[in-house]
Structure formats: structure tokens, C-alpha cells
Scaffold this active site. Structure first.
Site, PDB file in Angstrom:
ATOM      1  N   LYS A  51       0.842  -1.206   0.000  1.00  0.00           N
ATOM      2  CA  LYS A  51       0.000   0.000   0.000  1.00  0.00           C
ATOM      3  C   LYS A  51       0.874   1.252   0.000  1.00  0.00           C
ATOM      4  O   LYS A  51       0.572   2.242  -0.675  1.00  0.00           O
ATOM      5  CB  LYS A  51      -0.945  -0.034   1.206  1.00  0.00           C
ATOM      6  CG  LYS A  51      -2.042  -1.087   1.035  1.00  0.00           C
ATOM      7  CD  LYS A  51      -2.806  -1.459   2.291  1.00  0.00           C
ATOM      8  CE  LYS A  51      -3.727  -2.644   1.973  1.00  0.00           C
ATOM      9  NZ  LYS A  51      -4.479  -3.160   3.105  1.00  0.00           N
ATOM     10  N   GLN A  95      -5.149  -2.230   9.136  1.00  0.00           N
ATOM     11  CA  GLN A  95      -4.929  -3.530   8.499  1.00  0.00           C
ATOM     12  C   GLN A  95      -5.551  -4.641   9.349  1.00  0.00           C
ATOM     13  O   GLN A  95      -5.319  -4.720  10.552  1.00  0.00           O
ATOM     14  CB  GLN A  95      -3.416  -3.761   8.309  1.00  0.00           C
ATOM     15  CG  GLN A  95      -3.055  -5.003   7.528  1.00  0.00           C
ATOM     16  CD  GLN A  95      -3.530  -4.965   6.068  1.00  0.00           C
ATOM     17  OE1 GLN A  95      -3.630  -3.901   5.459  1.00  0.00           O
ATOM     18  NE2 GLN A  95      -3.825  -6.119   5.520  1.00  0.00           N
ATOM     19  N   ASP A 118     -11.530   1.733   3.041  1.00  0.00           N
ATOM     20  CA  ASP A 118     -11.815   0.310   2.825  1.00  0.00           C
ATOM     21  C   ASP A 118     -13.275   0.069   2.430  1.00  0.00           C
ATOM     22  O   ASP A 118     -13.609  -0.993   1.911  1.00  0.00           O
ATOM     23  CB  ASP A 118     -11.574  -0.475   4.132  1.00  0.00           C
ATOM     24  CG  ASP A 118     -10.188  -1.107   4.204  1.00  0.00           C
ATOM     25  OD1 ASP A 118      -9.671  -1.511   3.157  1.00  0.00           O
ATOM     26  OD2 ASP A 118      -9.648  -1.199   5.329  1.00  0.00           O
TER      27      ASP A 118
HETATM   28  N1  GUN Z   1      -6.654  -7.482   5.322  1.00  0.00           N
HETATM   29  C1  GUN Z   1      -6.779  -8.200   4.177  1.00  0.00           C
HETATM   30  N2  GUN Z   1      -7.384  -7.464   3.232  1.00  0.00           N
HETATM   31  C2  GUN Z   1      -7.650  -6.264   3.791  1.00  0.00           C
HETATM   32  C3  GUN Z   1      -8.265  -5.071   3.291  1.00  0.00           C
HETATM   33  O1  GUN Z   1      -8.715  -4.968   2.142  1.00  0.00           O
HETATM   34  N3  GUN Z   1      -8.339  -4.031   4.172  1.00  0.00           N
HETATM   35  C4  GUN Z   1      -7.884  -4.122   5.439  1.00  0.00           C
HETATM   36  N4  GUN Z   1      -8.018  -3.060   6.223  1.00  0.00           N
HETATM   37  N5  GUN Z   1      -7.304  -5.225   5.927  1.00  0.00           N
HETATM   38  C5  GUN Z   1      -7.197  -6.273   5.097  1.00  0.00           C
END
Ligand code: GUN
Length: 286
Positions: A51, A95, A118
Site C-alpha cells: 500500500k 490492516q 476500505d
Molecule cells: N486485510 C486483508 N485485506 C484487507 C483489506 O482490504 N483491508 C484491510 N483493512 N485489511 C485487510
């Protein structure tokens, strides 16, 4: 045809980079995404690094905040509230998964809806199901973009989604429905699953089991989207939920793992961060 999420996301990120480069002059700054990582799970560390790298490519400011896995829920919620109140922050992502002593639901609902890049906040989820403007969750949004880029017609088709999670299965089913597919949501307990999946023109698999979908479960010419990220029990390599080697010759299009849905999820996170920024900078008149 193999749909490369890597190539499509690179193209879309280049377009976003061009858009973002005009922001300092127009708005005085670039969008700012804050990613919170609790603990040091290697998969989460790798996602968070991805990211940050994508943010750099697009020209978005990225701050990654790391906290130890024994942080209390109250302390984490306090950090989120500070970021909610910080006008220089446009997007907040915590996350997942989080350590067991922290409620993911409380964390998600504490993030301001307007900074929820998200698309997990209950108000965003409700808006999605009520056909109101909202932030779309990144993986489902990326899947629809991949299908469209590959020239797959969705309208009038039969789509089967295996998996019913809040993050992927349920929202991708809703987005396919909104594109006028007829959608079946199946899962690991669906009786005679192969008879259901063999009807699918579009098959989306998000169940988290290596090679769960075998060739006999796929109709000739189907579009197959593999959302799985697993370790192959034999080789230890990254693999999807779909037996790629056996199904690729049957499918009209298929996504690889790695290099398929994963890069598109991050690409859509960038898009969502820009959207949250622009919503703030150019509020809609009511
Ligand atoms: N963990 C796995 N995929 C994601 C996601 O798309 N967003 C977040 N915040 N955590 C994750």
C-alpha cells in the site's frame, strides 16, 4: 486469456498519478492515506508495504503507523479518533486481522465514514445495499474493473460467488447484481457445489482454500476470478483457491495468483483515497 491485475493496475495507477499531480495547484496538497498496522504478522506487513509503494507511485502521501500487538483497544480507538479529527488526513485504514483482544467491529465503526477508504464502515455498507453513494470496498470494486477491462459482459449472465464474507463475498455479489447479473452466493456448505458452479458464466471464488475449485466445477468458457491467497501445502508457494493449471484451458478468462486480484485491491484503495480527498475538497451542494 489470463487477466493481469498487475498490468491493469499499473495502467490505472499511472492515470491516477497524472490526476494527483494537478492537485497541489488546485487544492494546495495531495491526498494523505494513513495505514495502521498492529503487530508484525508477515502477510500484513507485506500488504501494508504494498500500500505504501502504490501510494508512492500515485503520488499520494502515505503514513504507516505501527503499533505493538499488545496495544489496548482503547489506545487504538484513541489513535483513530485523533486521525478522524486531523484535517490533513483523508483516508484511514487499519490492516486486518487484528489481535483477538481487539474488536474489529469497534475499530471499523470508529473510523470516520468519510475517511473509510476500505468501505467497511456500517454506514458505507448500508449505503451500498441501499444504492446510495458510498465508498466501494476495494477487492469487489477491483474485480468488476477486471471483468470489464477483459471485455466480459456481466448483464444477463449467471454469476456464482463462493464465499460470503463482509470484505469480499457479499459485496462482490451485490456489485454483480447491480451490473444485472443473476447471482448465486454459495459457500463451503453448499450442497452439491459443483452442480451450482457449473452453471456459472462468471465464477468468483473467495473461500481461502488452496485448489478448492477443480476443473470439473467450471463450465467451458466461464470467466474465473480467484480471490484466494494461500500457501500451497506441497510447494509452500503462494496460490489461489482455483486449480489454475487445470482450469486455465477451460476458462475464457482467469485471474492468476499472485498478480491478479491483489494488485487491483491496492489500486482501488488508491482510487478510494483520491475520492475521499475530492469529496472533502469539493463538497457536493445539497
Ligand atoms: N486485510 C486483508 N485485506 C484487507 C483489506 O482490504 N483491508 C484491510 N483493512 N485489511 C485487510
Amino acid at each position: 486469456m489470463i487477466i493481469s491485475g498487475k498490468e491493469l493496475s499499473a495502467r490505472l495507477k499511472a492515470e491516477m498519478a497524472a490526476q494527483v499531480s494537478s492537485f497541489p495547484e488546485k487544492y494546495g496538497r495531495v491526498p494523505h492515506l494513513v495505514v495502521i498496522l498492529v503487530g508484525d504478522d508477515p502477510a500484513s506487513v507485506s500488504y501494508v508495504t504494498g500500500k505504501a509503494k502504490a501510494s508512492q507511485v500515485v503520488g499520494i502521501e502515505n503514513t504507516t503507523i505501527r503499533r505493538p500487538s499488545d496495544i489496548s483497544e482503547e489506545e487504538l480507538l484513541g489513535l483513530i479518533r485523533e486521525l478522524n479529527a486531523d484535517d490533513t488526513v483523508d483516508g484511514i485504514l487499519v490492516q486486518l486481522p487484528l489481535p483477538e483482544h481487539i474488536s474489529e467491529a469497534r475499530v471499523i465503526e470508529t473510523i470516520s465514514k468519510d475517511k473509510d477508504v476500505d468501505g467497511f464502515h456500517p454506514l458505507n455498507v448500508a449505503a451500498l445495499w441501499q444504492k446510495q453513494p458510498c465508498t466501494l470496498p476495494c477487492t469487489p470494486k477491483g474485480i468488476i474493473k477486471m471483468l470489464k477491462a477483459a471485455g466480459v459482459k456481466i448483464k444477463g449472465k449467471r454469476a456464482v460467488v463462493i464465499g460470503r464474507s463482509n470484505i469480499v463475498g457479499l459485496p462482490v455479489a451485490k456489485l454483480l447484481l447491480d451490473e444485472n447479473a443473476t447471482v448465486t452466493i454459495a459457500h463451503s456448505r453448499t450442497a452439491d457445489l459443483p452442480s451450482v458452479t457449473r452453471e456459472a458464466d462468471i465464477l468468483v471464488v473467495a473461500i481461502g482454500r488452496p485448489r478448492f475449485v477443480t476443473a470439473d466445477m467450471v463450465k467451458d468458457g466461464a470467466a474465473v476470478i480467484d480471490v484466494g491467497v494461500n500457501r500451497d501445502p506441497e510447494t509452500g508457494k503462494l496460490c489461489g483457491d482455483v486449480d489454475f493449471a487445470a482450469i486455465e484451458p477451460k476458462a475464457s478468462v482467469i485471474t492468476p495468483v499472485p498478480g491478479g486480484v491483489g494488485p487491483m485491491t491496492i489500486c482501488c484503495l488508491m482510487e478510494n483515497t483520491i475520492e475521499c480527498f475530492l469529496n472533502k475538497m469539493t463538497p457536493k451542494k445539497v
